[in-house]
Motif scaffolding. Structure first.
Motif, PDB file in Angstrom:
ATOM      1  N   THR A   1       0.843  -1.198   0.000  1.00 53.62           N
ATOM      2  CA  THR A   1       0.000   0.000   0.000  1.00 53.62           C
ATOM      3  C   THR A   1       0.874   1.241   0.000  1.00 53.62           C
ATOM      4  N   THR A   2       0.446   2.268  -0.727  1.00 53.93           N
ATOM      5  CA  THR A   2       1.202   3.518  -0.780  1.00 53.93           C
ATOM      6  C   THR A   2       0.757   4.464   0.327  1.00 53.93           C
ATOM      7  N   VAL A   3       1.595   5.440   0.580  1.00 50.12           N
ATOM      8  CA  VAL A   3       1.271   6.491   1.545  1.00 50.12           C
ATOM      9  C   VAL A   3      -0.041   7.175   1.151  1.00 50.12           C
ATOM     10  N   GLY A   4      -0.196   7.473  -0.131  1.00 52.20           N
ATOM     11  CA  GLY A   4      -1.418   8.136  -0.608  1.00 52.20           C
ATOM     12  C   GLY A   4      -2.662   7.308  -0.364  1.00 52.20           C
ATOM     13  N   ALA A   5      -2.558   5.997  -0.563  1.00 53.80           N
ATOM     14  CA  ALA A   5      -3.705   5.124  -0.327  1.00 53.80           C
ATOM     15  C   ALA A   5      -4.080   5.105   1.157  1.00 53.80           C
ATOM     16  N   VAL A   6      -3.083   5.067   2.021  1.00 50.95           N
ATOM     17  CA  VAL A   6      -3.362   5.102   3.457  1.00 50.95           C
ATOM     18  C   VAL A   6      -3.989   6.442   3.835  1.00 50.95           C
ATOM     19  N   LEU A   7      -3.487   7.524   3.266  1.00 49.99           N
ATOM     20  CA  LEU A   7      -4.076   8.836   3.539  1.00 49.99           C
ATOM     21  C   LEU A   7      -5.549   8.843   3.130  1.00 49.99           C
ATOM     22  N   ASP A   8      -5.862   8.290   1.975  1.00 54.66           N
ATOM     23  CA  ASP A   8      -7.263   8.205   1.540  1.00 54.66           C
ATOM     24  C   ASP A   8      -8.101   7.397   2.528  1.00 54.66           C
ATOM     25  N   GLN A   9      -7.555   6.283   3.008  1.00 57.44           N
ATOM     26  CA  GLN A   9      -8.268   5.450   3.978  1.00 57.44           C
ATOM     27  C   GLN A   9      -8.482   6.201   5.291  1.00 57.44           C
ATOM     28  N   LEU A  10      -7.463   6.941   5.712  1.00 52.75           N
ATOM     29  CA  LEU A  10      -7.589   7.721   6.950  1.00 52.75           C
ATOM     30  C   LEU A  10      -8.661   8.793   6.816  1.00 52.75           C
TER      31      LEU A  10
ATOM     32  N   SER B   1      -2.223  19.997   2.079  1.00 52.54           N
ATOM     33  CA  SER B   1      -1.145  20.705   2.776  1.00 52.54           C
ATOM     34  C   SER B   1      -0.351  19.833   3.756  1.00 52.54           C
ATOM     35  N   LEU B   2      -0.742  18.582   3.930  1.00 50.13           N
ATOM     36  CA  LEU B   2      -0.027  17.706   4.860  1.00 50.13           C
ATOM     37  C   LEU B   2       1.376  17.383   4.378  1.00 50.13           C
ATOM     38  N   MET B   3       2.306  17.382   5.295  1.00 45.27           N
ATOM     39  CA  MET B   3       3.626  16.813   5.051  1.00 45.27           C
ATOM     40  C   MET B   3       3.545  15.397   5.615  1.00 45.27           C
TER      41      MET B   3
ATOM     42  N   TYR C   1      10.789  12.423   5.128  1.00 46.33           N
ATOM     43  CA  TYR C   1       9.680  12.897   4.310  1.00 46.33           C
ATOM     44  C   TYR C   1       9.465  11.956   3.135  1.00 46.33           C
ATOM     45  N   ALA C   2       8.191  11.713   2.799  1.00 48.04           N
ATOM     46  CA  ALA C   2       7.848  10.764   1.749  1.00 48.04           C
ATOM     47  C   ALA C   2       6.695  11.303   0.919  1.00 48.04           C
TER      48      ALA C   2
ATOM     49  N   GLY D   1       5.147  -2.571   9.780  1.00 46.41           N
ATOM     50  CA  GLY D   1       5.868  -1.978  10.896  1.00 46.41           C
ATOM     51  C   GLY D   1       6.309  -0.539  10.679  1.00 46.41           C
ATOM     52  N   ASP D   2       6.072   0.015   9.480  1.00 43.93           N
ATOM     53  CA  ASP D   2       6.458   1.404   9.223  1.00 43.93           C
ATOM     54  C   ASP D   2       5.686   2.369  10.111  1.00 43.93           C
ATOM     55  N   GLU D   3       6.273   3.533  10.295  1.00 43.36           N
ATOM     56  CA  GLU D   3       5.624   4.625  11.022  1.00 43.36           C
ATOM     57  C   GLU D   3       5.353   5.740  10.017  1.00 43.36           C
ATOM     58  N   LEU D   4       4.088   6.104   9.860  1.00 39.69           N
ATOM     59  CA  LEU D   4       3.679   7.189   8.975  1.00 39.69           C
ATOM     60  C   LEU D   4       3.291   8.378   9.834  1.00 39.69           C
ATOM     61  N   ALA D   5       3.940   9.509   9.615  1.00 39.03           N
ATOM     62  CA  ALA D   5       3.619  10.730  10.366  1.00 39.03           C
ATOM     63  C   ALA D   5       2.842  11.684   9.467  1.00 39.03           C
ATOM     64  N   CYS D   6       1.757  12.222  10.000  1.00 36.23           N
ATOM     65  CA  CYS D   6       0.923  13.206   9.305  1.00 36.23           C
ATOM     66  C   CYS D   6       1.134  14.550   9.995  1.00 36.23           C
ATOM     67  N   ILE D   7       1.761  15.470   9.262  1.00 38.20           N
ATOM     68  CA  ILE D   7       2.179  16.745   9.852  1.00 38.20           C
ATOM     69  C   ILE D   7       1.474  17.878   9.117  1.00 38.20           C
ATOM     70  N   PRO D   8       0.476  18.504   9.736  1.00 40.23           N
ATOM     71  CA  PRO D   8      -0.217  19.610   9.084  1.00 40.23           C
ATOM     72  C   PRO D   8       0.619  20.885   9.163  1.00 40.23           C
TER      73      PRO D   8
END
Length: 94
Positions: free
Chosen positions: A28-37, A50-52, A59-60, A69-76
């Motif tokens: 799964t990509t970061v973008g797909a997870v963002l959509d799910q979130l 505007s999210l980093m 940064y990704a 096991g990855d850690e995804l950070a959502c930084i507004p």
């Protein structure tokens, strides 16, 4: 697979937590997870553009493929300081 999603500032407010354990499919990509979130937490939608995003403290982009096991950070976007309470004007001829 499972990843950890870290939420900061307004993102934390939108999801009601600073950290989430998030189940998603392999490759799964970061973008797909963002959509799910955003689907689960609609309050995040206003930050989509505007999210980093960072994976494991780097940064990704939205195309980055996540691993178990990855850690995804959502930084507004954030701002600091205080709005000026007054303005100082210089008028040498007064």
């Amino acid at each position: 697979m499972q990843i950890t999603v870290k939420c900061f500032a307004a993102c934390k407010d939108a999801v009601g937590a600073s950290s989430l354990n998030f189940d998603t499919q392999e490759d799964t990509t970061v973008g797909a997870v963002l959509d799910q979130l955003i689907e689960q937490y609609p309050g995040l939608a206003s930050y989509r553009q505007s999210l980093m995003l960072a994976v494991n403290r780097e940064y990704a982009g939205h195309e980055h493929i996540l691993e178990n096991g990855d850690e995804l950070a959502c930084i507004p976007p954030v701002s600091g300081g205080m709005q000026a309470l007054f303005t100082v004007n210089y008028h040498p001829n007064v």
